[in-house]
Design a protein around this motif. Structure first.
Motif, PDB file in Angstrom:
ATOM      1  N   ILE A 362       0.843  -1.202   0.000  1.00 42.09           N
ATOM      2  CA  ILE A 362       0.000   0.000   0.000  1.00 42.09           C
ATOM      3  C   ILE A 362       0.877   1.250   0.000  1.00 42.09           C
ATOM      4  O   ILE A 362       0.586   2.233  -0.704  1.00 42.09           O
ATOM      5  CB  ILE A 362      -0.948  -0.012   1.216  1.00 42.09           C
ATOM      6  CG1 ILE A 362      -2.005  -1.111   1.054  1.00 42.09           C
ATOM      7  CG2 ILE A 362      -1.628   1.344   1.388  1.00 42.09           C
ATOM      8  CD1 ILE A 362      -2.862  -1.329   2.288  1.00 42.09           C
ATOM      9  N   GLY A 363       1.952   1.211   0.787  1.00 42.84           N
ATOM     10  CA  GLY A 363       2.866   2.347   0.809  1.00 42.84           C
ATOM     11  C   GLY A 363       3.528   2.567  -0.541  1.00 42.84           C
ATOM     12  O   GLY A 363       3.645   3.705  -1.013  1.00 42.84           O
ATOM     13  N   ILE A 364       3.968   1.477  -1.173  1.00 41.94           N
ATOM     14  CA  ILE A 364       4.595   1.600  -2.496  1.00 41.94           C
ATOM     15  C   ILE A 364       3.587   2.130  -3.514  1.00 41.94           C
ATOM     16  O   ILE A 364       3.899   3.007  -4.322  1.00 41.94           O
ATOM     17  CB  ILE A 364       5.161   0.238  -2.947  1.00 41.94           C
ATOM     18  CG1 ILE A 364       6.317  -0.184  -2.033  1.00 41.94           C
ATOM     19  CG2 ILE A 364       5.618   0.296  -4.394  1.00 41.94           C
ATOM     20  CD1 ILE A 364       6.838  -1.578  -2.297  1.00 41.94           C
ATOM     21  N   GLN A 365       2.356   1.581  -3.452  1.00 43.57           N
ATOM     22  CA  GLN A 365       1.312   2.025  -4.373  1.00 43.57           C
ATOM     23  C   GLN A 365       1.028   3.519  -4.199  1.00 43.57           C
ATOM     24  O   GLN A 365       0.930   4.269  -5.184  1.00 43.57           O
ATOM     25  CB  GLN A 365       0.035   1.208  -4.148  1.00 43.57           C
ATOM     26  CG  GLN A 365      -1.186   1.659  -4.915  1.00 43.57           C
ATOM     27  CD  GLN A 365      -1.147   1.258  -6.375  1.00 43.57           C
ATOM     28  OE1 GLN A 365      -0.080   1.013  -6.926  1.00 43.57           O
ATOM     29  NE2 GLN A 365      -2.306   1.195  -7.001  1.00 43.57           N
ATOM     30  N   SER A 366       0.902   3.940  -2.958  1.00 45.55           N
ATOM     31  CA  SER A 366       0.661   5.360  -2.694  1.00 45.55           C
ATOM     32  C   SER A 366       1.826   6.210  -3.180  1.00 45.55           C
ATOM     33  O   SER A 366       1.630   7.299  -3.749  1.00 45.55           O
ATOM     34  CB  SER A 366       0.431   5.589  -1.200  1.00 45.55           C
ATOM     35  OG  SER A 366      -0.676   4.826  -0.740  1.00 45.55           O
ATOM     36  N   GLY A 367       3.042   5.717  -2.977  1.00 46.09           N
ATOM     37  CA  GLY A 367       4.219   6.450  -3.427  1.00 46.09           C
ATOM     38  C   GLY A 367       4.256   6.610  -4.937  1.00 46.09           C
ATOM     39  O   GLY A 367       4.608   7.678  -5.458  1.00 46.09           O
TER      40      GLY A 367
END
Length: 759
Positions: A362-367
Motif C-alpha cells: 500500500i505504501g509503495i502504491q501510494s508512493g
C-alpha cells in the motif's frame, strides 16, 4: 572441414556464427512489426480524435509479448561479439525499446479480465527482470563496454515503468466495477429523460440520447480511464526521457566520435547490426509518440488556462491518493487467513506477516501515485508559460473569426447540433480527483457523433424511402393483423411463432409469381423488401433476447436468397408458375396445396417418431411452408367471393400488407439503438454507439415518416415481436382472440424474465 568434431577431436566452431545475420533480420522484422502496430494505433487515434491513444493493435497479449521478446534479443545476448559503434548502439536501442513497449501498451490492460491481466503483467515482468539481469552481466563482462551510464539509467526507468504498470493494474478491477455501476445508473436517467420529452420528435430524442450515451460510454471506457490516469500519463514522461537518452547517445557517437573509443574486430551480426539499429530506432520513436502525447494532454488538462493567474499554488487534491488506488490491497487485508494453518501461533504469525507485506505494498502504491502526480504537477508548472502563450494566440484567433463563426452558427440547423444546449456534465463518468477532465471531455466530444450521422445520411435506403413515400402504412398498421387470419385452421397441434422477416419474404414470393402484373412494380417492390430485410434483421438480432426465433430467421434468409437471386420459393420456380397461364386465384391455391403437402409429409415423419422438435425448431422448409399456407389461405378467405381476382388488385393488396408489416417492424429501430447502447460490454460499448449513430443517420428520414403512425403500445420490449404486436393490437381494438392459435404463438414468450426493463 566437417561439422561436429575436427580431426584432432576438438569441437568445430567455425560455422557457429554464420546464421547470426539471419537472426539479426528476424530481430529487425519483429521490431518493424511492433513499430507498424504502434503506428496504426497512433493513426487511428488521430483519425478518431482520441488523444488518450487507446491500444488496439499493440496491446499486451501473447503475440505482442513474443514480438517484444524477439525484438530485444540483443539485450539478453550475453556473449556475442559486437565491437562496433552500431553494435553498441543497437544494444542500447534494444534496452530503450522495452521502456517504449511498456509505456505504449499500458492502457490495454483496461480491456483485460483480471486473470489475463495478471498473466500478461507477470510475463512482461519476467522479460524485464531477465533483460536487466543479462544487461548487468554484459556490463560486468565487457560485452557492453560503452554507454554504461545510459544502460544503467534506462534500466532504472524500465523498473519505474514496470512499477507504474503494476500500480495501474491494481486499480483496474475497482474502477471497472464502479464505472459500470455508474454507467447503468446514468443510462436509466438518460432513457427516462428521453421518454419524458413527449413534445420532441423521435429522431431528435434519439440524437440527444445518443450523445449522452456516447459521453457515458467514452468516459467509462477502461482504456480511457487508464490513459487519463496520473501513472499512465507520467509514464509518457519517463518514456520520452529514455528516448532522448538513446537519441543523445546516437548524436554524440556520430558527431563527437573522439569522445568514444570503439574496439576493432568482427561483429557476429555483421551487416544486420545496422538494420537492427535503424528498425529499433524507428520503433522507439514511433512508440514514443502515444505516451508523450498522453503526457502533454495531461499537462494541458492540469493547467487551467482561463484561471492561470488565480491558481498559483497546487491544490490539496494534487497530493491525495484516492481510495480506488489501494482499495484492492485494503480489502485483501480484511480477508481471513486460510484455515489450513492449524496452530494458533502459526495463524497469527501468517496474519501479521501478510498485513506487513500488504502495508508495504500500500505504501509503495501510494508512493507511485504521488510520484506520478508530482511529475504531472512539475510538468504543468514548467509548461505554464508556453501554455499562456498558446492560450493568448487562441484567444486572438477567436477574436479574428468571431463574426464569421457567429454567422455560421446562426445559419446552422438547430437539430444538427442537439448537444449545444444539453447539460452533459452530469453524464461524464469520472473518478475521484478527475473533476478537471469534465469540461475538456465535453468540449472534445460534443460533436463526436456528427461524423457517423453524416456517413449514415450518405447511405440512406433510397428504395425504402421511395416506397414509404408512395405507400404510407395504414393508421394502425392493419396489415400486421390481416396477413394471417385467425379463421385459418392450423394443420398442426402446435403453431410456430411468426417473425417479421418471414411474412415479408412469403408475400414477396407470391407477388413475383403473379401473372400479367407490372414487372417494374414487382422489381421495385423486390428491391424495397431487400433493403427492408437488412433493417428487419437488425431488429430481430438485437431484440430477440431469448433466441426463440433463430430457425425462423434462418428460414426467412434461406427463402429470400432463392427468391432474390433465382426467383424460386424453395424448389418452386416463380417465373414458370406465372407463365403457366393460371389465374392469380389458381396460383394462390397451388402455393397452398404445395405447402400443405410439405406440412403433411413433416407430420407423418413426426408421427413415426423421427422428429420431436418444438414448433420454433422445425426444419427450415417446414417453417417456410407453414407461413406460405397460412398467408395463402388468408388471401383466399379475403377474396372467396371474387372468382375473377385480377393481378393488379392482388398486387396492390399485397403491397399494402408489406408496407404495414415493414413499417411496424422498422418502427422498432429506435429501440434497437437504445438496446445496442445498453446491452454491450464495456469494451464494445463505444463501437455499439457509433453503429447506432450510423444507423440513425441512415434511417432518420424513414423514422420521421413512420412516427406519424402510433404503435398499439409504448412498451417497445413487447412490440419487438410481431406476435405480441398482433396480440396488443387485438386487445387495443377489442377484437376477438382465437386462443387456440394466437395464444399458442405467444405462450412461449410470456415470462417475467423476457422484458428488457431499461427503466
Amino acid at each position: 572441414m566437417r561439422l561436429g568434431c575436427t580431426v584432432e577431436g576438438h569441437l568445430n566452431e567455425s560455422k557457429f556464427s554464420h546464421p547470426m545475420p539471419w537472426i539479426g533480420i528476424s530481430v529487425a522484422a519483429a521490431a518493424a512489426a511492433c513499430a507498424l502496430a504502434m503506428a496504426v494505433d497512433v493513426f487511428n487515434s488521430f483519425r478518431s480524435r482520441k488523444f488518450w491513444f487507446p491500444c488496439k493493435f499493440f496491446s499486451l497479449n501473447a503475440t505482442t509479448l513474443s514480438l517484444i521478446a524477439m525484438a530485444v534479443k540483443l539485450s539478453v545476448d550475453l556473449n556475442t561479439s559486437m565491437p562496433f559503434r552500431q553494435d553498441q548502439l543497437a544494444k542500447l536501442s534494444s534496452t530503450v525499446f522495452i521502456c517504449t513497449a511498456i509505456a505504449n501498451s499500458m492502457p490495454s490492460i483496461g480491456n483485460m479480465k483480471n486473470k489475463e491481466m495478471f498473466m500478461n503483467i507477470v510475463a512482461l515482468g519476467i522479460l524485464v527482470i531477465t533483460s536487466i539481469f543479462n544487461i548487468c552481466i554484459q556490463l560486468g563482462t565487457g560485452v557492453v563496454y560503452v554507454f554504461q551510464k545510459e544502460h544503467a539509467f534506462v534500466m532504472f526507468l524500465m523498473l519505474i515503468l514496470l512499477a507504474i504498470l503494476c500500480s495501474s493494474a491494481l486499480s483496474v478491477p475497482t474502477t471497472k466495477l464502479y464505472l459500470e455501476h455508474k454507467y447503468k445508473s446514468k443510462f436509466k436517467i438518460a432513457v427516462q429523460e428521453c421518454k419524458d420529452q413527449t413534445e420532441k420528435s423521435v429522431t431528435k430524442k434519439l440524437r440527444e440520447g445518443l450523445i449522452k450515451y456516447w459521453i457515458m460510454a467514452h468516459t467509462s471506457s477502461s482504456q480511457f480511464v487508464i490513459g487519463q490516469s496520473a501513472p499512465c500519463t507520467a509514464s509518457g514522461a519517463f518514456c520520452l526521457i529514455s528516448t532522448v537518452t538513446l537519441v543523445g547517445a546516437m548524436v554524440r557517437s556520430y558527431l563527437m566520435p573522439w569522445s568514444f573509443k570503439f574496439c576493432d574486430g568482427e561483429s557476429d551480426y555483421k551487416w544486420s547490426s545496422n538494420l537492427i539499429l535503424v528498425t529499433q530506432t524507428v520503433a522507439v520513436v514511433v512508440g514514443t509518440v502515444a505516451p508523450t502525447l498522453r503526457w502533454f494532454t495531461a499537462i494541458k488538462s492540469a493547467i487551467n488556462l482561463g484561471n492561470m493567474e488565480k491558481e498559483k499554488e497546487p491544490t490539496k487534491s494534487e497530493f491525495k491518493v484516492e481510495e480506488y488506488w489501494t482499495l484492492k490491497l485494503v480489502e485483501s487485508k480484511k480477508r481471513p487467513i486460510s484455515s489450513m494453518i492449524g496452530a494458533w501461533r502459526g495463524r497469527k504469525l501468517a496474519h501479521n506477516a501478510r498485513n506487513r507485506v500488504l502495508d508495504l505494498c500500500i505504501g509503495i502504491q501510494s508512493g507511485i501515485v504521488l510520484l506520478s502526480k508530482l511529475v504531472r504537477l512539475i510538468s504543468a508548472f514548467n509548461m505554464s508559460w508556453l501554455s499562456i502563450c498558446y492560450y493568448c494566440c487562441c484567444r486572438k484567433l477567436q477574436w479574428l473569426y468571431k463574426r464569421r463563426t457567429s454567422v455560421e452558427s446562426n445559419n446552422s440547423e438547430s437539430e444538427s447540433q442537439p448537444s449545444s444546449h444539453l447539460n452533459l456534465r452530469r453524464f461524464v463518468m469520472h473518478l475521484e480527483g478527475e473533476e478537471h477532465l469534465v469540461d475538456r471531455v465535453i468540449e472534445d466530444n460534443r460533436d463526436a457523433l456528427d461524423h457517423w450521422l453524416q456517413m449514415g445520411e450518405k447511405q440512406q435506403p433510397k428504395y425504402l424511402l421511395q416506397f414509404f413515400e408512395q405507400f404510407i402504412p395504414s393508421e394502425n398498421f392493419d396489415g400486421v393483423m390481416e396477413f394471417d387470419s385467425n379463421l385459418v385452421p392450423p394443420l398442426h397441434s402446435e403453431e410456430p411463432p411468426n417473425s417479421w422477416a418471414l411474412p415479408l419474404v412469403t408475400l414477396t414470393s407470391i407477388v413475383v409469381s403473379l401473372p400479367d402484373a407490372d414487372q417494374n412494380s414487382i422489381k421495385q417492390l423486390t428491391r424495397t423488401v431487400h433493403e427492408g430485410l437488412i433493417y428487419a434483421r437488425k431488429v430481430e438480432k438485437n431484440l430477440d433476447i431469448k433466441k426463440e426465433l433463430v430457425d425462423i430467421k434462418k428460414a426467412a434468409e434461406t427463402v429470400w436468397l432463392g427468391v432474390d437471386l433465382y426467383h424460386k420459393w424453395l424448389d418452386v420456380d416463380l417465373h414458370k408458375m406465372s407463365d403457366q397461364g393460371k389465374t392469380p386465384r389458381e396460383i394462390i391455391e397451388e402455393f397452398s396445396k404445395i405447402s400443405k403437402n410439405k406440412l403433411a409429409e413433416f407430420k407423418t415423419t413426426e408421427m413415426n417418431g423421427r422428429s420431436t422438435e418444438m414448433a420454433s425448431r422445425w426444419p427450415i422448409n417446414v417453417l417456410a411452408a407453414n407461413s406460405m399456407y397460412r398467408i395463402c389461405q388468408t388471401i383466399l378467405l379475403d377474396y372467396k367471393m371474387e372468382d375473377n381476382l385480377c393481378s393488379k388488385i392482388l398486387l396492390e393488396k399485397l403491397t399494402l400488407l408489406i408496407s404495414d408489416i415493414l413499417g411496424a417492424c422498422l418502427s422498432n429501430l429506435g429501440h434497437v439503438m437504445t438496446v445496442k447502447c445498453l446491452y454491450s460490454t464495456t469494451e464494445e460499448r463505444e463501437g455499439s454507439i457509433r453503429s447506432a449513430s450510423l444507423l440513425l443517420g441512415k434511417t432518420e428520414r424513414l423514422l420521421k415518416i413512420l412516427e406519424r403512425r402510433p404503435p398499439p403500445s409504448t412498451d417497445w420490449d413487447q412490440l419487438a415481436y410481431i406476435d405480441y404486436w398482433r396480440l396488443l393490437s387485438r386487445q387495443k381494438g377489442n377484437l376477438p382472440l382465437n386462443s387456440s392459435l394466437e395464444c399458442s404463438k405467444t405462450a412461449s414468450f410470456i415470462s417475467s424474465d423476457l422484458y428488457l426493463n431499461i427503466e
